[in-house]
Each structure stands twice: as structure tokens, then as C-alpha cells.
Design an enzyme around this catalytic site. Structure first.
Site, mmCIF file in Angstrom:
data_model
loop_
_atom_site.group_PDB
_atom_site.id
_atom_site.type_symbol
_atom_site.label_atom_id
_atom_site.label_comp_id
_atom_site.label_asym_id
_atom_site.label_seq_id
_atom_site.Cartn_x
_atom_site.Cartn_y
_atom_site.Cartn_z
ATOM 1 N N SER A 243 32.200 28.554 -57.987
ATOM 2 C CA SER A 243 32.892 27.434 -57.360
ATOM 3 C C SER A 243 32.245 26.143 -57.830
ATOM 4 O O SER A 243 31.289 26.152 -58.614
ATOM 5 C CB SER A 243 32.814 27.541 -55.835
ATOM 6 O OG SER A 243 31.472 27.368 -55.391
ATOM 7 N N LYS A 244 32.746 25.028 -57.330
ATOM 8 C CA LYS A 244 32.239 23.725 -57.763
ATOM 9 C C LYS A 244 30.763 23.534 -57.438
ATOM 10 O O LYS A 244 30.081 22.745 -58.088
ATOM 11 C CB LYS A 244 33.067 22.607 -57.120
ATOM 12 C CG LYS A 244 34.483 22.516 -57.670
ATOM 13 C CD LYS A 244 35.234 21.356 -57.050
ATOM 14 C CE LYS A 244 36.647 21.246 -57.631
ATOM 15 N NZ LYS A 244 37.403 20.128 -57.004
ATOM 16 N N ARG A 245 30.275 24.247 -56.417
ATOM 17 C CA ARG A 245 28.859 24.072 -56.081
ATOM 18 C C ARG A 245 27.942 24.611 -57.184
ATOM 19 O O ARG A 245 26.759 24.294 -57.224
ATOM 20 C CB ARG A 245 28.527 24.753 -54.753
ATOM 21 C CG ARG A 245 28.560 26.286 -54.798
ATOM 22 C CD ARG A 245 28.128 26.878 -53.462
ATOM 23 N NE ARG A 245 28.171 28.320 -53.493
ATOM 24 C CZ ARG A 245 29.225 29.051 -53.229
ATOM 25 N NH1 ARG A 245 30.374 28.449 -52.934
ATOM 26 N NH2 ARG A 245 29.189 30.377 -53.267
#
Length: 491
Positions: A243-245
Site C-alpha cells: 500500500s502507499k505506506r
């Protein structure tokens, strides 16, 4: 083999979607089949033309071309709705007049039962008097249409995971037509796959729960059931779904740094093995070696360091003319004047620098150091190699005077520097390290004589002169040392 990639234009082309597209494209190219591109844009509120363009641009950058399409799911809404009506007329679906409160209670019960089907909507529909559902529908009362999930189980031979089985009693009757008459995802996908004669659906594991529903719908509608394969999801380094994290997941964010062939090479290895230890591969070899049997059954970790390493390997072997064009597009100023004056200079410089580069952006920054303009001195390099300022000033001044009359090629430049080191009775490194900082602002670079050669006489002597001014200023006021270290040098 007819395969498809069917992204929704509600976001950019992300890493997982790009891998799905690539795997399907590889299957089509290896088998001499057809790769169909379908844009699933029925979510009108979230879909946009800009996202569609971004997806198409990302595929084109990767070199993934399509044989049919792009087809737009929204163009076939009428056919999807008609299919839902056919199921209703055949008694394979029913009208659901559940209220929002009833549906909310259903969802709460499903959550409490850890996702098990409750069939509450079916029981409410069965409790209606004969003909009541039709009367309410004719009166214009809003209602959804649900598919009547049959008894038994749904099995298929998954191309990746092998034999798969879902108990139908665990599948709730799914909505196929919403209250506004629009078709839902699963019905639309089944209709579109049948219309495009798709015979292999290869996608991520996140679609596993959709597969038994789509198989049941296809059978109920009399459509051929395609073969299915589900690729494990891409994970971050913490073992959780990417994910973006974890960093950039949008393919477009890599276009400035990464070569498309390196990204394709990297994506291919995310969940597939060529069968040996080989990792650096060109596209034609990946096509030749790709097979469903070698798709891995466990999730693959997105390793940004490995992507950078692969990119460096592709940078080191690609055509210099193409590389030069890509780098030039990222330079703050075009090197055209220098190229005109020194034929072969640009290609030679690229060949020298690319062996250390792992990204296009970094390579462009390094090339820019060899063009007229200011450079910044790295503080750590200054502290390490300009520590004894008076001595450094003496060495740089002697180097400037010695190099002024030197023939400007690596061999005579090296002889001049080493002769000077002998005269000063110091090791050559005592001259080379301060000189490197003066010329590049850095502690690490290619060989110093190549650096001198590609900078050229005028720029090299100019930067040595600027370094002498900086060193003298620091010697006069040591408190300004860190400021001077970070200040630009060169002209």
C-alpha cells in the site's frame, strides 16, 4: 489463448495491476493469443477520463500493447441488465424489497458470524405472498434483484493454486441488479468475459471470493466458464499487502527514475520464477520462458532495492543513443554546445557514469556535474578531504599551475599529477581526494583523470580556482566552514 486486463479507472495504474496486465500479456504473446483491454467504468461517480488516460499511458510505457480494445464496460450496460432480467424470468433470481434498516441488520449479522451467509434476504422474499413481488415491482416500488445461489459447492482447477472448492451455503445471494436497475460488478464481468470470448482469467488473489460467484452466474446464463488463475498479492517488507505506506505504488511515479524494461523485468519476478537463478532478462526472454506453472503460490515482497539494482543493470547494457535521449530530457540545460565542440564526448561520459548509476534521475544529476554551472560541495566530503585547509590550498594551487599547460587527455593528466606528487613527496591520494571535491563537490566519482578529461580544461581549472577561493575563505574564518561546505562552487 484469449486473456484480458480489466482495470477500473478510479485510480492510477498501480504496481499490482501492472503485474496482472503483464502476466496476461505474456500469456497472450507466448501462445500467439489475444490480449483484450477492458476499462470497467460502470462506477460513474468515481471513474474519470483522466484515470483512463493514465492507465493507458502506463501500459504503453511498459510496452504492454493490446490486440482488442480498449473496450468500455459502460457501453454494454444494456446487455448486462438484460442478462439479469433473464435470470429473474427463469426463476434463477428474485426481487429483494429489503429496507435499509433490514440490510444494515443483515450486514451486522454477517459480521457477527465471521462472514457466513445468512440468506436473510431470501427468507424475506420467500415470505411474500404469491404474486406480491410482481405487484410491488409493477407499482414502481424500488427493489434489487438477487441471484439465487444454488445448493452444493463450486469447484474449479485454479491455474496457480490447483483444486479449489467453495461451499455454496457460504455464499450469500448476491445482488446482480441494484434498485436503480444498474448491474453490479460480478454480473457485468461475467457478461463481458463471455462477449469477448475470454478463456483464461488470470488475476490477483483478492478476487478469489468473486470466482465461485462468477462461475455460478456463467453457468446460469449458459455462458462458457473460463479457466481461472489467481496470483498471490504483492507484499510490503512488513509482510502486509502493498500500500502507499510502503512507498510509491503508482507506476507513473517510477517513470523518472526507472527504465520500462527494468520495471517489466522486476514485475515479472514478483510472483514468477524463470526456473533458475537468472534475474536480469530482456522482454523477449521473459516471453519465451514465462509459464503458468512457474507462478508462485506465496506472496512476493516488493523490494525497492532490488528494483534499483535491476535498473542499474539495464542502464549498463542499453543502447547509448536511447539512453542519451532519456538523460538529456532530465538535464537542467542541454549539453548541445559541448557535444558540438567535442564529438563522442556525451556518449563517452554516459558510458563512464552509467556503471555506477541505479536511476535515470541520479545519472542525469551526475551528467549535469560535467556541464558549466555551479556545484554544491558535500559537507561530509569537505570535512574529510579539506580538513587541513592551508595544505589543501597549497596542493590545489600547485595542481592548477601544473595542469594549465598539460595536454588534456587522461594519460598525460595522470603523469602530471603523479609527477607533482613525487615532487611534493606525498602520495598521489593526497592530491586526488581534495581535487575530486573541488571538481565534483563529492567524495566519490569515477577515476579522477576521466573526471578531468570529461570536464575539459576550462571548466576543470575554473572549479579548482573556485575551490581555492572557498578554502581560503574557510581558512580566514573557520566558523564559516560548514556554510562554505554547503555553498555552491564552480561557474
Amino acid at each position: 489463448m484469449r486473456v484480458r486486463f480489466a482495470p477500473a479507472p478510479t485510480g492510477f495504474l498501480h504496481v499490482g495491476g501492472a503485474r496482472t496486465a503483464l502476466f496476461n500479456w505474456l500469456l497472450a504473446r507466448q501462445s500467439g493469443g489475444t490480449f483484450v483491454l477492458r476499462i470497467e467504468d460502470t462506477d460513474r461517480a468515481r471513474s474519470s477520463e483522466a484515470m483512463t488516460d493514465a492507465i493507458l499511458s502506463g501500459l504503453e510505457w511498459l510496452g504492454i500493447d493490446w490486440d482488442e480494445g480498449p473496450l468500455f464496460q459502460s457501453d454494454r450496460v444494456g446487455e448486462h441488465t438484460a442478462a439479469g432480467r433473464r435470470l429473474l424470468a427463469a426463476g434463477l433470481a428474485y426481487r429483494d424489497f429489503s429496507t435499509p434498516d433490514e440490510l444494515a441488520r443483515d450486514r451486522a449479522n454477517i459480521a457477527a458470524l465471521a462472514g457466513e451467509a445468512t440468506r436473510a434476504a431470501r427468507r424475506r422474499a420467500e415470505a411474500l405472498a404469491p404474486g406480491e413481488a410482481e405487484e410491488r415491482a409493477e407499482a414502481g416500488e424500488p427493489h434489487a434483484v438477487r441471484f439465487l445461489v444454488p445448493e452444493g459447492s463450486t469447484d474449479w482447477e485454479d491455474a496457480v493454486h490447483g483444486r479449489m472448492r467453495f461451499r455454496n451455503r457460504d455464499i450469500d445471494d448476491l445482488v446482480i441488479l441494484r434498485a436503480d436497475g444498474s448491474p453490479t460488478y460480478n454480473l457485468a464481468v461475467v457478461c463481458d468475459d463471455a462477449h469477448a470470448r475470454i478463456d483464461m482469467v488470470l488475476r490477483g488473489d483478492d478476487h478469489l471470493s468473486n470466482t465461485p460467484k462468477q462461475i455460478l452466474l456463467a453457468r446460469a446464463l449458459g455462458f462458457p466458464v473460463p479457466r481461472f488463475g489467481h496470483v498471490p498479492l504483492i507484499l510490503g517488507r512488513d509482510g502486509k499487502r502493498l500500500s502507499k505506506r510502503h512507498g510509491a505504488t503508482d507506476i507513473a511515479e517510477y517513470r523518472r527514475d526507472i527504465l520500462p524494461e527494468a520495471m517489466v523485468n522486476f514485475l515479472a519476478l514478483l510472483g514468477w520464477s524463470p526456473g533458475d537463478d537468472r534475474e536480469v532478462m530482456e522482454l523477449d526472454e521473459i516471453v519465451r520462458r514465462f509459464s503458468l506453472k512457474r507462478i508462485l503460490r506465496k506472496g512476493s515482497v516488493f523490494d525497492a532495492d532490488k528494483l534499483a539494482w535491476l535498473n542499474g543493470r539495464h542502464l549498463s547494457r542499453m543502447d547509448l543513443a536511447r539512453l542519451g535521449s532519456l538523460v538529456k530530457a532530465q538535464l537542467p540545460q542541454a549539453p548541445d554546445a559541448t557535444i558540438k565542440d567535442r564529438p563522442g564526448w556525451y556518449e563517452g561520459l554516459l558510458d563512464l557514469l552509467r556503471t555506477r548509476a541505479r536511476s535515470l534521475d541520479a545519472l542525469a544529476r551526475n551528467v549535469s556535474l560535467y556541464l558549466p554551472g555551479e556545484i554544491a560541495y558535500e559537507p561530509a566530503a569537505v570535512r574529510k578531504h579539506w580538513k587541513r585547509r592551508a595544505q589543501v590550498g597549497e596542493y590545489l594551487d600547485a595542481l592548477r599551475r601544473r595542469l594549465e599547460g598539460c595536454e588534456w587527455h587522461p594519460e598525460p593528466l595522470e603523469r602530471a599529477l603523479r609527477d607533482l606528487a613525487e615532487e611534493l613527496e606525498v602520495g598521489a591520494g593526497r592530491l586526488i581526494h581534495p581535487l575530486r571535491v573541488a571538481l565534483t563537490g563529492q567524495a566519490v566519482s569515477p577515476g579522477i583523470f576521466d573526471v578531468l578529461y570529461y570536464l575539459g580544461r576550462d571548466l576543470s581549472l575554473d572549479r579548482i580556482g573556485r575551490a581555492l577561493e572557498t578554502v581560503a575563505a574557510e581558512e580566514a574564518d573557520p566558523a564559516q566552514g560548514d556554510q562554505a561546505a554547503a555553498a555552491p562552487g564552480g561557474r
